[in-house]
Scaffold this active site. Structure first.
Site, mmCIF file in Angstrom:
data_model
loop_
_atom_site.group_PDB
_atom_site.id
_atom_site.type_symbol
_atom_site.label_atom_id
_atom_site.label_comp_id
_atom_site.label_asym_id
_atom_site.label_seq_id
_atom_site.Cartn_x
_atom_site.Cartn_y
_atom_site.Cartn_z
ATOM 1 N N SER A 102 -3.112 3.419 10.838
ATOM 2 C CA SER A 102 -1.799 3.566 10.208
ATOM 3 C C SER A 102 -1.605 5.025 9.837
ATOM 4 O O SER A 102 -2.580 5.759 9.613
ATOM 5 C CB SER A 102 -1.702 2.698 8.950
ATOM 6 N N TYR B 70 -5.320 -0.017 1.347
ATOM 7 C CA TYR B 70 -4.741 0.023 2.686
ATOM 8 C C TYR B 70 -5.038 1.372 3.338
ATOM 9 O O TYR B 70 -5.489 1.436 4.488
ATOM 10 C CB TYR B 70 -3.234 -0.210 2.614
#
Length: 275
Positions: free
Chosen positions: A158, A186
């Site tokens: 990401s 995350y």
């Protein structure tokens, strides 16, 4: 030197690809482009019925053999069984898109402030996003080594695995009716994907197995208009990405067009990381 057909370098005919997280917003695009370019596709997801249904759609649309498989990527026995089932149906594995990831079954806990973040929630996300990626790579990589035909492994990271979030864009921003942010877990898990890729790329290089990362920027997936506008203002191309715009990077890395590319991180972010 014989003449090269550049078009054929992208041809995946006769190859079998596994896509974990295959029925997600990006996963469906990834499965579709692989099938359209000739690969047999194993659609792998924890949502088994949906994986079966989508595999049937792929086979009907593109004429390539496709099948759905259940897998809990956090469970070693489940991962090993999935790999064995894919081999039983397709015969071999040539491409792995290690794409499965999770947010949480409790979005309030997932989006909690760092100072209040629960360790159990942290471990749950790490278990899926990096533990699961390790397990799938481990079992598929073992098969690729035994086949002695090389292979291509692509892992999804990401944009927030390679740069910090601009928290100003989250003021008034919602996803599925929850105030959102980018949790530290995350970012940390997605950063670990890049590190795992580099390790595996050097570890399996002598076996002809290439390992690379795709890092998408923000993709439209149900965010509210405030978030979309604020995020777009941070991007040189002045918009969020569309889910299909990430798929071309996968095709390149899965195919022989990238035969001399390994250990790399292909960033598809509209220029966000360039600013």
């Amino acid at each position: 030197m014989s003449e090269i057909s550049y078009k054929k370098l992208f041809d995946l005919t006769g190859k079998t690809a596994i896509v974990t997280g295959g029925i997600g917003i990006l996963g469906r695009q990834f499965c579709s482009i692989l099938a359209e370019f000739g690969a047999n596709v194993a659609v792998v997801d924890i949502q088994y019925d949906s994986a079966i249904d989508f595999a049937a759609e792929l086979e009907s649309k593109f004429g390539q053999k496709s099948a759905g498989f259940y897998c809990d990527v956090t469970n070693p026995e489940s991962v090993e069984q999935m790999v064995n089932d894919v081999i039983a149906i397709f015969g071999e594995i040539n491409i792995l898109h290690n794409n499965a990831a999770g947010k949480s079954n409790n979005l309030t806990q997932f989006f909690a402030p760092l100072e209040e973040y629960d360790l159990d929630q942290w471990n749950q996300i790490m278990d899926i996003n990096i533990g699961g990626m390790f397990l799938v790579a481990k079992y598929v990589g073992k098969v690729m080594v035994e086949q002695n035909k090389g292979g291509s492994i692509i892992q999804t990271s990401s944009i927030y695995g390679i740069m910090g979030p601009d928290n100003r864009i989250y003021e008034g921003s919602y996803y599925l009716e929850h105030q959102i942010n980018t949790p530290a877990v995350y970012a940390a898990s997605k950063s670990a994907v890049v590190g795992l890729t580099k390790y595996l790329a050097t570890y399996w290089a002598s076996k002809g197995i290439r390992v690379n990362t795709i890092t998408p920027g923000g993709v439209e997936s149900g965010q509210n208009d405030i978030f979309k506008q604020k995020y777009s203002n941070r991007v040189p191309l002045n918009r969020m990405g569309k889910s299909h715009e990430i798929a071309g990077a996968l095709l390149y890395l899965a195919s022989d067009a990238s035969s001399y590319v390994t250990g790399q991180n292909m960033v598809v972010d509209g220029g966000l990381s360039a600013w």
